[in-house]
Design a protein around this motif. Structure first.
Motif, short mmCIF file in Angstrom:
data_model
loop_
_atom_site.label_atom_id
_atom_site.label_comp_id
_atom_site.label_asym_id
_atom_site.label_seq_id
_atom_site.Cartn_x
_atom_site.Cartn_y
_atom_site.Cartn_z
N HIS A 43 0.79 -1.23 0.00
CA HIS A 43 0.00 0.00 0.00
C HIS A 43 0.82 1.28 0.00
O HIS A 43 0.35 2.31 -0.44
CB HIS A 43 -0.92 0.02 1.23
N CYS A 44 2.07 1.22 0.53
CA CYS A 44 2.83 2.46 0.62
C CYS A 44 4.32 2.22 0.75
O CYS A 44 4.77 1.09 0.99
CB CYS A 44 2.34 3.32 1.78
N VAL A 45 5.09 3.30 0.58
CA VAL A 45 6.53 3.31 0.80
C VAL A 45 6.76 3.94 2.17
O VAL A 45 6.04 4.87 2.56
CB VAL A 45 7.26 4.14 -0.28
N TYR A 46 7.76 3.45 2.89
CA TYR A 46 8.06 3.96 4.23
C TYR A 46 9.43 4.63 4.24
O TYR A 46 10.42 4.06 3.76
CB TYR A 46 8.06 2.81 5.25
N PHE A 47 9.49 5.83 4.82
CA PHE A 47 10.74 6.56 4.97
C PHE A 47 11.08 6.61 6.47
O PHE A 47 10.25 7.03 7.28
CB PHE A 47 10.61 7.98 4.42
N VAL A 48 12.29 6.17 6.82
CA VAL A 48 12.68 6.11 8.23
C VAL A 48 13.23 7.48 8.67
O VAL A 48 14.35 7.85 8.28
CB VAL A 48 13.74 5.02 8.48
N GLY A 73 17.11 8.00 7.37
CA GLY A 73 17.54 8.41 6.03
C GLY A 73 17.31 7.37 4.96
O GLY A 73 17.55 7.62 3.78
N GLU A 74 16.85 6.18 5.36
CA GLU A 74 16.62 5.11 4.39
C GLU A 74 15.11 4.89 4.21
O GLU A 74 14.30 5.38 4.99
CB GLU A 74 17.30 3.82 4.86
N PHE A 75 14.75 4.15 3.18
CA PHE A 75 13.34 3.87 2.92
C PHE A 75 13.19 2.42 2.48
O PHE A 75 14.16 1.76 2.10
CB PHE A 75 12.78 4.83 1.87
#
Length: 215
Positions: A43-48, A73-75
């Protein structure tokens, strides 16, 4: 960390970046929260933004295999959206974390509208593929001890003349990374400590001197 500082957004004009970031919603997650389960719909992309997450698989025997650890800084999660497939791995938070969520529809729209963003995504995927290929090559040709050495060197940073692994690794964590039993890892770790090659300081592995090429 601010979303604007993520390398994936480099090269995007300020006005366009501000518009893109409006689509990313921030959420806080407690430690040990299951973010993704293998087989889920994508459903989505996650950015940490802060904190760390673990990407892992469970084999047929229920043994956990760690694929990656993502930090600030990673996803992650973009592959399922690009391929329009279900999740191929599970993800859990290792500590309290703040993540930015970009929905699948907005992600695809951003890829079309912002070429620099699309190029950064491609560059990231190529880097991960190159890293995975090299890891498979190294691990496939090495025994358990060799895989442990490579893992330690990859995870450690130079600090006061020694190499220190900032991530707190248990023997189970190491076994999951190198594809070995915890008992085998425990024996090798014990031998390395007896030989004063490594030490454990405040839960962190410290490499005191060059590790032998073979054991």
């Amino acid at each position: 960390m601010d979303l604007k500082d993520f390398s994936v957004f480099r090269g995007i004009p300020e006005e366009q970046l501000s518009e893109l970031l409006k689509h990313i919603n921030l959420r806080k997650f407690a430690r040990k929260t299951q973010i993704i389960t293998e087989g889920d719909d994508s459903h989505c992309v996650y950015f940490v933004i802060d904190g760390r997450v673990k990407v892992y698989l469970d084999d047929e025997a229920g043994k956990e295999i760690i694929i990656n650890i993502h930090g600030s800084g990673e996803f992650f999660g973009e592959l399922g959206l690009i391929q329009n497939t279900t999740r191929t791995a599970s993800v859990v938070t290792l500590e309290d974390a703040t993540l930015g969520l970009l929905s699948s529809a907005d992600f695809r729209d951003c890829l079309r509208r912002y070429p620099d963003f699309a190029l950064q995504i491609i560059h990231n995927l190529a880097g991960r593929l190159e890293h995975a290929t090299e890891a498979i090559r190294q691990l496939g040709l090495m025994d358990v001890y060799g895989r442990i050495v490579v893992t330690f060197l990859n995870l450690s940073d130079e600090q006061d003349g020694k190499r220190v692994i900032r991530e707190r690794l248990t023997q189970k964590d190491i076994a999951s990374r190198v594809g070995a039993s915890r008992e085998m890892v425990a024996r090798i770790m014990k031998d390395l400590r007896v030989g004063e090659y490594i030490d454990i300081v405040d839960g962190h592995i410290v490499i005191q001197k060059s590790l032998p090429h073979s054991w």
